[in-house]
Design a protein around this motif. Structure first.
Motif, short mmCIF file in Angstrom:
data_model
loop_
_atom_site.label_atom_id
_atom_site.label_comp_id
_atom_site.label_asym_id
_atom_site.label_seq_id
_atom_site.Cartn_x
_atom_site.Cartn_y
_atom_site.Cartn_z
N VAL A 1 2.65 -3.92 3.56
CA VAL A 1 3.97 -3.34 3.31
C VAL A 1 3.82 -1.96 2.69
O VAL A 1 3.07 -1.79 1.71
N SER A 2 4.54 -0.99 3.24
CA SER A 2 4.56 0.35 2.65
C SER A 2 5.98 0.90 2.72
O SER A 2 6.82 0.40 3.47
N PRO A 3 6.25 1.98 1.97
CA PRO A 3 7.56 2.60 2.05
C PRO A 3 7.74 3.48 3.28
O PRO A 3 8.81 4.03 3.50
N ASP A 4 6.70 3.60 4.09
CA ASP A 4 6.77 4.44 5.29
C ASP A 4 7.79 3.91 6.29
O ASP A 4 8.02 2.70 6.36
N GLY B 1 6.33 5.33 -7.17
CA GLY B 1 5.50 5.10 -6.00
C GLY B 1 5.02 3.67 -5.93
O GLY B 1 5.26 2.87 -6.82
N MET B 2 4.33 3.37 -4.84
CA MET B 2 3.86 2.02 -4.58
C MET B 2 2.53 1.77 -5.29
O MET B 2 1.58 2.53 -5.13
N TRP C 1 6.89 -1.30 -7.06
CA TRP C 1 7.44 0.05 -7.03
C TRP C 1 7.51 0.50 -8.48
O TRP C 1 8.35 0.03 -9.24
N VAL C 2 6.55 1.34 -8.87
CA VAL C 2 6.34 1.63 -10.29
C VAL C 2 6.28 3.13 -10.56
O VAL C 2 6.10 3.93 -9.65
N TYR D 1 0.85 -1.19 0.00
CA TYR D 1 0.00 0.00 0.00
C TYR D 1 0.89 1.24 0.00
O TYR D 1 1.99 1.23 0.53
N PRO D 2 0.39 2.33 -0.62
CA PRO D 2 1.23 3.52 -0.82
C PRO D 2 1.64 4.27 0.44
O PRO D 2 2.80 4.65 0.59
N LYS D 3 0.70 4.53 1.37
CA LYS D 3 1.05 5.41 2.50
C LYS D 3 0.11 5.18 3.67
O LYS D 3 -1.11 5.18 3.50
N ALA D 4 0.69 5.02 4.84
CA ALA D 4 -0.09 4.82 6.06
C ALA D 4 -1.00 6.01 6.34
O ALA D 4 -0.63 7.15 6.10
#
Length: 157
Positions: free
Chosen positions: A71-74, A119-120, A107-108, A39-42
């Protein structure tokens, strides 16, 4: 970026730090089915809808013996805050360098208002107990996700 993660392929190996002081890894999940969702962002509307839908479905997913990892990039502080705010009990993992997202091809390049950025992609992968991908959902619709996962797990029987 990997675009070879598809139904029938071996799931990428991972180890990540997660909410609640946990560490999640593909090795520790071997022998059990699991859902890894990106997922992109919490604490954003779509991500909250998706996470809360999965949390509500956990009793049913647990009966189907399914482990769930978000899973996120946060970073972990944002993830911990998100998990606590919405009482999310399943592990939310931090992938700040996008290594796991790259391995799964999530991650695209994205585009918003004509601006391109990395971004995710909201995607999910159902992994069988043998470590093989059983289902792939790309560009997931947050409100429908939990029901799709339950249906897929029931079909695996």
């Amino acid at each position: 970026m990997s675009d070879t993660v598809e139904v029938g392929s071996k799931a990428p190996v991972f180890t990540m730090q997660a909410s609640g002081g946990r560490t999640v890894s593909s090795d520790s999940l071997m022998g059990r089915p699991y859902l890894i969702y990106f997922y992109p962002k919490a604490d954003t509307p779509g991500c909250t809808t998706q996470a809360c839908g999965i949390q509500e479905a956990l009793p049913q997913l647990g009966k189907l013996s399914l482990e769930v990892i978000g899973v996120s990039p946060d970073g972990l502080p944002a993830i911990e805050k998100f998990a606590k705010k919405f009482n999310l009990t399943f592990p939310l993992a931090s992938d700040p360098d996008h290594k796991v997202a790259d391995a799964y091809g999530t991650w695209v390049e994205k585009s918003m208002y004509g601006r391109r950025y990395m971004g995710m992609e909201r995607s999910s992968f159902l992994v069988g107990p043998d470590g093989v991908i059983r289902n792939v959902w790309r560009k997931v619709k947050p409100a429908e996700h939990a029901a799709q996962v339950i249906k897929a797990m029931q079909a695996l029987g």
